[in-house]
Design a protein around this motif. Structure first.
Motif, PDB file in Angstrom:
ATOM      1  N   ASP A 276       0.822  -1.209   0.000  1.00  0.00           N
ATOM      2  CA  ASP A 276       0.000   0.000   0.000  1.00  0.00           C
ATOM      3  C   ASP A 276       0.856   1.260   0.000  1.00  0.00           C
ATOM      4  OD1 ASP A 276      -2.105  -1.742   0.113  1.00  0.00           O
ATOM      5  OD2 ASP A 276      -2.801  -1.144   2.106  1.00  0.00           O
ATOM      6  N   SER A 277       1.985   1.202   0.704  1.00  0.00           N
ATOM      7  CA  SER A 277       2.833   2.387   0.835  1.00  0.00           C
ATOM      8  C   SER A 277       3.542   2.754  -0.455  1.00  0.00           C
ATOM      9  CB  SER A 277       3.869   2.172   1.947  1.00  0.00           C
ATOM     10  OG  SER A 277       4.608   0.980   1.734  1.00  0.00           O
ATOM     11  N   GLU A 278       3.536   1.851  -1.482  1.00  0.00           N
ATOM     12  CA  GLU A 278       4.105   2.200  -2.771  1.00  0.00           C
ATOM     13  C   GLU A 278       3.069   2.778  -3.718  1.00  0.00           C
ATOM     14  OE1 GLU A 278       7.617   2.040  -4.395  1.00  0.00           O
ATOM     15  OE2 GLU A 278       7.340   2.698  -2.331  1.00  0.00           O
ATOM     16  N   LEU A 279       1.810   2.791  -3.337  1.00  0.00           N
ATOM     17  CA  LEU A 279       0.811   3.455  -4.168  1.00  0.00           C
ATOM     18  C   LEU A 279       0.681   4.927  -3.806  1.00  0.00           C
ATOM     19  CD1 LEU A 279      -2.380   2.112  -5.658  1.00  0.00           C
ATOM     20  CD2 LEU A 279      -2.497   4.343  -4.529  1.00  0.00           C
ATOM     21  N   VAL A 280       0.765   5.262  -2.534  1.00  0.00           N
ATOM     22  CA  VAL A 280       0.564   6.647  -2.109  1.00  0.00           C
ATOM     23  C   VAL A 280       1.891   7.394  -2.087  1.00  0.00           C
ATOM     24  CG1 VAL A 280      -1.421   5.937  -0.722  1.00  0.00           C
ATOM     25  CG2 VAL A 280       0.822   6.133   0.362  1.00  0.00           C
ATOM     26  N   TYR A 281       1.789   8.715  -2.130  1.00  0.00           N
ATOM     27  CA  TYR A 281       2.978   9.566  -2.021  1.00  0.00           C
ATOM     28  C   TYR A 281       3.271   9.771  -0.544  1.00  0.00           C
ATOM     29  CZ  TYR A 281       6.216  13.396  -3.148  1.00  0.00           C
ATOM     30  OH  TYR A 281       7.326  14.197  -3.276  1.00  0.00           O
ATOM     31  N   GLY A 282       3.767   8.701   0.084  1.00  0.00           N
ATOM     32  CA  GLY A 282       3.946   8.681   1.521  1.00  0.00           C
ATOM     33  C   GLY A 282       5.385   8.603   1.952  1.00  0.00           C
ATOM     34  N   PRO A 283       5.628   8.115   3.181  1.00  0.00           N
ATOM     35  CA  PRO A 283       6.992   8.121   3.744  1.00  0.00           C
ATOM     36  C   PRO A 283       8.023   7.410   2.879  1.00  0.00           C
ATOM     37  CG  PRO A 283       5.370   7.596   5.436  1.00  0.00           C
ATOM     38  CD  PRO A 283       4.626   7.609   4.141  1.00  0.00           C
ATOM     39  N   ALA A 284       7.623   6.353   2.167  1.00  0.00           N
ATOM     40  CA  ALA A 284       8.590   5.600   1.362  1.00  0.00           C
ATOM     41  C   ALA A 284       9.128   6.399   0.193  1.00  0.00           C
ATOM     42  CB  ALA A 284       7.945   4.305   0.858  1.00  0.00           C
ATOM     43  N   ALA A 285       8.436   7.470  -0.184  1.00  0.00           N
ATOM     44  CA  ALA A 285       8.872   8.291  -1.324  1.00  0.00           C
ATOM     45  C   ALA A 285       9.696   9.501  -0.888  1.00  0.00           C
ATOM     46  CB  ALA A 285       7.659   8.754  -2.128  1.00  0.00           C
ATOM     47  N   ASN A 286       9.910   9.665   0.398  1.00  0.00           N
ATOM     48  CA  ASN A 286      10.646  10.829   0.896  1.00  0.00           C
ATOM     49  C   ASN A 286      12.072  10.821   0.344  1.00  0.00           C
ATOM     50  OD1 ASN A 286      11.430  13.082   2.276  1.00  0.00           O
ATOM     51  ND2 ASN A 286      11.185  12.208   4.318  1.00  0.00           N
ATOM     52  N   GLY A 287      12.444  11.916  -0.300  1.00  0.00           N
ATOM     53  CA  GLY A 287      13.792  12.060  -0.847  1.00  0.00           C
ATOM     54  C   GLY A 287      13.950  11.577  -2.276  1.00  0.00           C
ATOM     55  N   PHE A 288      12.915  10.930  -2.824  1.00  0.00           N
ATOM     56  CA  PHE A 288      13.033  10.454  -4.204  1.00  0.00           C
ATOM     57  C   PHE A 288      12.885  11.625  -5.163  1.00  0.00           C
ATOM     58  CE2 PHE A 288      11.398   8.819  -8.202  1.00  0.00           C
ATOM     59  CZ  PHE A 288      12.292   7.790  -8.460  1.00  0.00           C
ATOM     60  N   ASP A 289      13.789  11.721  -6.139  1.00  0.00           N
ATOM     61  CA  ASP A 289      13.798  12.813  -7.098  1.00  0.00           C
ATOM     62  C   ASP A 289      13.551  12.258  -8.494  1.00  0.00           C
ATOM     63  OD1 ASP A 289      15.197  14.684  -9.130  1.00  0.00           O
ATOM     64  OD2 ASP A 289      15.119  15.905  -7.304  1.00  0.00           O
ATOM     65  N   VAL A 290      12.444  12.641  -9.111  1.00  0.00           N
ATOM     66  CA  VAL A 290      12.067  12.112 -10.419  1.00  0.00           C
ATOM     67  C   VAL A 290      13.115  12.450 -11.475  1.00  0.00           C
ATOM     68  CG1 VAL A 290      10.370  12.234 -12.290  1.00  0.00           C
ATOM     69  CG2 VAL A 290       9.603  12.112  -9.908  1.00  0.00           C
ATOM     70  N   ARG A 291      13.524  13.694 -11.532  1.00  0.00           N
ATOM     71  CA  ARG A 291      14.506  14.098 -12.553  1.00  0.00           C
ATOM     72  C   ARG A 291      15.830  13.380 -12.351  1.00  0.00           C
ATOM     73  NH1 ARG A 291      15.900  17.405 -16.484  1.00  0.00           N
ATOM     74  NH2 ARG A 291      13.798  18.279 -16.643  1.00  0.00           N
ATOM     75  N   GLN A 292      16.266  13.295 -11.123  1.00  0.00           N
ATOM     76  CA  GLN A 292      17.539  12.623 -10.861  1.00  0.00           C
ATOM     77  C   GLN A 292      17.495  11.176 -11.346  1.00  0.00           C
ATOM     78  OE1 GLN A 292      18.519  11.515  -6.769  1.00  0.00           O
ATOM     79  NE2 GLN A 292      20.530  12.456  -7.036  1.00  0.00           N
ATOM     80  N   PHE A 293      16.392  10.496 -11.093  1.00  0.00           N
ATOM     81  CA  PHE A 293      16.297   9.113 -11.531  1.00  0.00           C
ATOM     82  C   PHE A 293      16.242   9.023 -13.054  1.00  0.00           C
ATOM     83  CE2 PHE A 293      14.160   5.184 -12.633  1.00  0.00           C
ATOM     84  CZ  PHE A 293      14.897   4.263 -11.879  1.00  0.00           C
ATOM     85  N   ALA A 294      15.459   9.913 -13.683  1.00  0.00           N
ATOM     86  CA  ALA A 294      15.351   9.882 -15.151  1.00  0.00           C
ATOM     87  C   ALA A 294      16.705  10.114 -15.804  1.00  0.00           C
ATOM     88  CB  ALA A 294      14.340  10.923 -15.613  1.00  0.00           C
ATOM     89  N   GLU A 295      17.529  10.942 -15.192  1.00  0.00           N
ATOM     90  CA  GLU A 295      18.842  11.238 -15.775  1.00  0.00           C
ATOM     91  C   GLU A 295      19.790  10.048 -15.734  1.00  0.00           C
ATOM     92  OE1 GLU A 295      20.021  14.724 -13.641  1.00  0.00           O
ATOM     93  OE2 GLU A 295      18.944  16.093 -15.000  1.00  0.00           O
TER      94      GLU A 295
END
Length: 548
Positions: free
Chosen positions: A179-198
């Motif tokens: 469930d925690s991977e569906l919501v924009y919750g604690p598990a997503a803290n610090g994840f950067d979309v652009r950084q990953f795409a690069e």
């Protein structure tokens, strides 16, 4: 008047959606003028609840979705994600190790087949007979007959109703994400979309699109959808890779409809990814809060959710069933270990390594909140409805500022902070405040603990990101900015650990003693304080006037 936010993708369906809107309420002494009624309907806008099985038309099949060879190679689970040659190794994002198995989920309510060709449906929060009839492809009259009800009966939450069904089987019990991977919750803290795409240098980095008159690059579009729908960015990136190959390939599925959603002719990454997020939310909140235990694959196959899967998995299964090329056989492949899960695992590792459980503690309660304005009377124009778009929980309430003008007019009234906190977002009409509480100090990330979303705040005088606020501090002016709205108002919603908190659920809004309550249909509801009751209304009147 009552003013709503409406998802842009729903705006063109207003004429077809009118039966679902709350009725215009007039005082008994008033005589409805036909021109006034017409004007009222034209000025309505909002995030309506969709038809339960809205038809969509998408490109069948999927792209070749596996990442480049270095990522397909079995990964040890330790160290950073191996970058492609185009990426800077110093920017590699670590993947957590996971060697276990998903925690067993308690058995959920499911569609129970009867010998007479019916199923048992458990009535969820906010559901009406009309909605349930649409959900199962039947009529209100048939439901009344099956359950020996008459037109005077009202359904209630938890009630077991017989519904007709041709479903003879259930979906698989393979768990796709926690469930925690569906919501924009604690598990997503610090994840950067652009950084990953690069890391991959794929097509997403070269994509640009104007969203609400602002030119955004691909990664920023993904981030906007993440924030608006409160859906995990890793999940959206994996979905984009699975359908279009935009993360790892310089040229993936490059067309107007990269996610294959062609309904209502809504092209572009923003609308396509918004559809994905809405489908994910629809499955997640529909099952967890709305009693949704049956769904339809595009080929017409009716399936019940396996009773042992979690709600996050239900959300992904719902999205994967929605494209018009889906058949029961192809859907089974996509929801199995060699389908979408394989793409997610190749990009980020096992999704269950990111599990945060539970998302909500058993004793969760709302902190003290004040009204979002000071020393004025505003008007309660929208009862419980979607936090953002139709698929999310009924997390939001709408309020119009005082005044006589209708439509999108500039307001000098101020929306003020309902609680202390830190502003974590201020763009596209939204101000999001991470609450600062004794047991939950504000950390600058709205996906941990309690957060309040204030929507449709005008750019003029809007508070800046990073600003600490206290109760009563000014945040901005109500307007029509953000999404689609044709009436100046405030849309306010709560979330906890990234999960929308329903305004008509077990934890209702409590704002200075005004407590929210739903009345069984979206946008309809009450605010109660002691013996005083105010009902959501398409008007500015005593019946919906709210004062501190």
């Amino acid at each position: 008047m009552k003013f709503f936010w409406r998802s842009p993708s729903k705006a063109k369906r207003l004429a077809l959606s009118l039966p679902k809107w709350p009725l215009l309420r007039l005082r008994s002494a008033q005589v409805p003028n036909p021109l006034y009624l017409l004007l009222t309907l034209l000025l309505l806008a909002g995030c309506e609840r969709p038809d339960p099985e809205t038809a969509v038309f998408v490109t069948p099949g999927q792209s070749s979705t596996l990442p480049p060879t270095p990522i397909v190679t079995p990964f040890s689970g330790e160290g950073p994600l191996p970058p492609t040659p185009e990426a800077d190794p110093a920017q590699a994002i670590a993947r957590p190790t996971y060697n276990g198995t998903p925690t067993p989920d308690p058995t959920h309510e499911t569609a129970v087949a009867q010998e007479n060709g019916t199923l048992t449906h458990t009535v969820g929060v906010g559901e009406t007979l009309g909605y349930i009839a649409q959900l199962y492809g039947t009529t209100t009259e048939q439901l009344l007959s099956l359950n020996q009800l008459d037109n005077g009966n009202l359904v209630y939450v938890g009630q077991a109703l017989l519904v007709p069904s041709s479903a003879t089987q259930f979906g698989p019990d393979f768990k796709l994400i926690p469930d925690s991977e569906l919501v924009y919750g604690p598990a997503a803290n610090g994840f950067d979309v652009r950084q990953f795409a690069e890391l991959y240098g794929g097509y997403l980095l070269n994509y640009e699109e104007a969203v609400e008159n602002q030119l955004l690059a691909g990664p920023e579009i993904v981030s906007l959808v993440t924030h608006r729908y409160s859906v995990n960015p890793r999940l959206l990136l994996a979905a984009l890779e699975y359908r279009a190959g935009w993360i790892t390939k310089a040229v993936g599925v490059v067309e107007q409809f990269p996610m294959g959603y062609r309904a209502s002719n809504q092209p572009g990454l923003y609308m396509q990814l918004s559809w994905v997020a809405n489908q994910l939310n629809w499955g997640f909140y529909g099952r967890s809060e709305g009693g949704l235990n049956l769904f339809t694959v595009a080929d017409g196959t009716r399936l019940g959710y396996a009773p042992t899967i979690n709600n996050g998995t239900a959300g992904v299964q719902k999205w994967l069933s929605a494209h018009d090329g889906a058949t029961y056989a192809s859907w089974l492949q996509e929801v199995g270990p060699d389908g979408f899960w394989l793409t997610y695992n190749a990009l980020f590792g096992n999704p269950f390594a990111y599990t945060v459980d539970p998302l909500w503690p058993a004793d969760l309660s709302q902190p003290s909140l004040q009204l979002p304005w000071q020393n004025e009377t505003w008007y309660f124009t929208g009862g419980p409805h979607g936090g953002w778009a139709a698929g999310s929980a009924w997390a939001a309430l709408d309020f119009a500022p005082p005044g006589e003008q209708l439509g999108c007019v500039q307001s000098e009234n101020w929306v003020t902070a309902m609680a202390d906190g830190i502003v974590t977002r201020s763009d596209f009409g939204a101000v999001v405040v991470d609450l600062d509480l004794p047991n939950q100090p504000a950390d600058g990330f709205a996906g941990t603990g309690w957060a309040i979303t204030y929507m449709h705040l005008e750019n003029r005088d809007r508070i800046s990101v990073g600003t600490p606020v206290q109760i009563g501090d000014r945040l901005g002016h109500p307007s029509c900015e953000g999404g689609f709205s044709n009436g100046t108002h405030l849309h306010v919603a709560r979330s906890y650990n990234g999960r929308w908190v329903a305004a008509d659920g077990a934890i209702p809004f409590n704002m200075a003693g005004w407590i929210s309550q739903g009345l069984g249909s979206e946008y309809d509801g009450l605010l109660l304080r002691g013996t005083v009751s105010r009902e959501a209304c398409v008007c500015r009147d005593e019946i919906n006037a709210i004062s501190p």
